[in-house]
Design an enzyme around this catalytic site. Structure first.
Site, mmCIF file in Angstrom:
data_model
loop_
_atom_site.group_PDB
_atom_site.id
_atom_site.type_symbol
_atom_site.label_atom_id
_atom_site.label_comp_id
_atom_site.label_asym_id
_atom_site.label_seq_id
_atom_site.Cartn_x
_atom_site.Cartn_y
_atom_site.Cartn_z
ATOM 1 N N HIS A 87 7.376 -4.044 7.900
ATOM 2 C CA HIS A 87 8.246 -2.979 7.287
ATOM 3 C C HIS A 87 9.851 -3.184 8.071
ATOM 4 C CE1 HIS A 87 9.400 0.948 5.370
ATOM 5 N NE2 HIS A 87 10.412 0.068 5.121
ATOM 6 N N CYS A 126 2.982 2.826 9.207
ATOM 7 C CA CYS A 126 2.886 4.654 8.097
ATOM 8 C C CYS A 126 3.188 5.333 10.092
ATOM 9 C CB CYS A 126 1.501 5.065 7.718
ATOM 10 S SG CYS A 126 1.528 6.376 6.712
ATOM 11 N N GLY A 151 10.191 -3.997 2.593
ATOM 12 C CA GLY A 151 11.297 -2.513 2.827
ATOM 13 C C GLY A 151 12.578 -3.399 1.928
ATOM 14 N N PRO A 211 1.175 -1.478 -0.155
ATOM 15 C CA PRO A 211 -0.275 -0.099 0.234
ATOM 16 C C PRO A 211 1.173 1.401 -0.097
ATOM 17 C CG PRO A 211 0.086 -1.219 2.431
ATOM 18 C CD PRO A 211 0.825 -2.098 1.330
ATOM 19 N N GLY A 228 7.559 -2.791 -2.909
ATOM 20 C CA GLY A 228 6.881 -1.223 -3.108
ATOM 21 C C GLY A 228 7.620 -0.402 -4.130
ATOM 22 N N ARG A 229 8.601 0.626 -3.601
ATOM 23 C CA ARG A 229 8.398 1.542 -4.936
ATOM 24 C C ARG A 229 9.230 0.993 -6.339
ATOM 25 N NH1 ARG A 229 12.133 5.369 -1.364
ATOM 26 N NH2 ARG A 229 11.951 3.640 -0.113
#
Length: 332
Positions: free
Chosen positions: A167, A96, A208, A13, A230-231
């Site tokens: 993470h 977060c 992560g 997310p 993720g990214r």
């Protein structure tokens, strides 16, 4: 745990990124990877525009909703509402570090109150039949990561959580910005491996800094049950085209890029017909042909022509015409 075991690969997310258009796009690239929404606050689900916040295309399955909040009753109600929309999983954000999350006393702040997190999970489990999971950090600020992560994990699993995605960084709520929290705290993958060794019968996923599918394989070989991209998946989405064959046993096959772009053009046309703009869809696609001849021109077209008022889905096909699909495979 058994019903969750197939979720080896997930796309994390990511606020402002993993909206319904991003997820529809990613689903064209992988049939099996679990896709997550952006975090949605429980109060917004209860009182806000539910269709805007929760609506998604059936093609996105399997898809999980990530909720933010710290009130067990509100989270249970939001989970019940979301389950009614057909989500395959409800995930609680305990990682977060944004200012907005801190002001609401949820997200990574909840690492400090593991008993409350367990209460939230228990309430959510009581409200829905789909899996309830948690995504956390290894700790925050001055916490001892051995104690903090163990206490959090033990509490949520005792409360019925189906999985824990970790993470592998601390979150520094004091002194670092949310952006800095994604990079500056050092990664501590061995801490997650130790958690899995201690809890061999629980689903533990790692997140992560995972950049490549080779790194995914390395994490899985260390015993964790899943890895979350993720990214890397956002900036180089082409790597998702190898996920199904590599991790789910599907036949190896080359990506059918014209068909994928046709599907995205049709999706964009539907969005435009409902009052949206092409750029809402194409902004997630600029990194698609990373490493191929013509990728720069692809990015230029999507960054200019697709942003103009009145731009239509034909822009996607025009952009594709500049990419030399025959010269190389998408870099993974």
């Amino acid at each position: 745990m058994l019903q969750y075991q197939n979720n080896k690969i997930a796309v994390a997310p990511m606020m402002d990124w993993t909206d319904r258009h991003c997820r529809f796009f990613h689903r064209q690239l992988t049939r099996h990877a679990l896709l997550y929404t952006e975090m949605v606050v429980a109060d917004a689900v209860i009182h806000g525009d539910r269709e805007r916040l929760l609506g998604f295309d059936a093609a996105e399955h399997p898809v999980a909703l990530q909720l933010g909040g710290s009130d067990p009753a509100k989270l249970a109600e939001a989970a019940r509402i979301a389950a009614g929309y057909g989500y395959d999983e409800i995930n609680l954000n305990v990682g977060c570090p944004s200012d907005r999350v801190q002001s609401g006393t949820f997200g990574a702040c909840l690492m400090r109150t593991p008993a409350l997190v367990a209460d939230c999970v228990e309430a959510m489990k009581g409200a829905v039949a789909v899996p309830v999971t948690v995504k956390c950090r290894i700790g925050v600020d001055g916490q001892d990561v051995e104690e903090a992560l163990d206490e959090l994990a033990d509490g949520v699993f005792a409360a019925g959580a189906d999985a824990l995605w970790v993470h592998a960084r601390k979150a520094w709520l004091e002194g670092l910005s949310p952006k800095e929290n994604r990079d500056i705290p050092p990664l501590d993958y061995p801490r997650v491996y130790r958690l899995k060794e201690r809890l061999p019968n629980r689903f533990i996923g790692i997140n992560g800094g995972v950049q490549t599918l080779d790194e995914v394989s390395a994490h899985l070989e260390r015993g964790v049950d899943g890895a979350m991209l993720g990214r890397a998946a956002y900036h180089n989405p082409g790597l998702l085209t190898e996920v199904d064959a590599r991790f789910y046993g599907d036949p190896v096959s080359a990506a059918d890029w014209p068909s994928i772009i046709d599907a995205m053009a049709a999706h964009a046309a539907r969005h435009i017909e409902s009052g949206g703009r092409l750029v809402h869809v194409t902004r997630h696609m600029t990194g698609l042909f990373h490493g191929l001849p013509g990728a720069r021109r692809w990015r230029q077209v999507l960054s200019t022509d697709a942003t103009r008022p009145g731009a239509g889905p034909e822009v996607l096909r025009q952009a594709l015409s500049h990419v030399r699909l025959d010269e190389a495979a998408v870099a993974a």
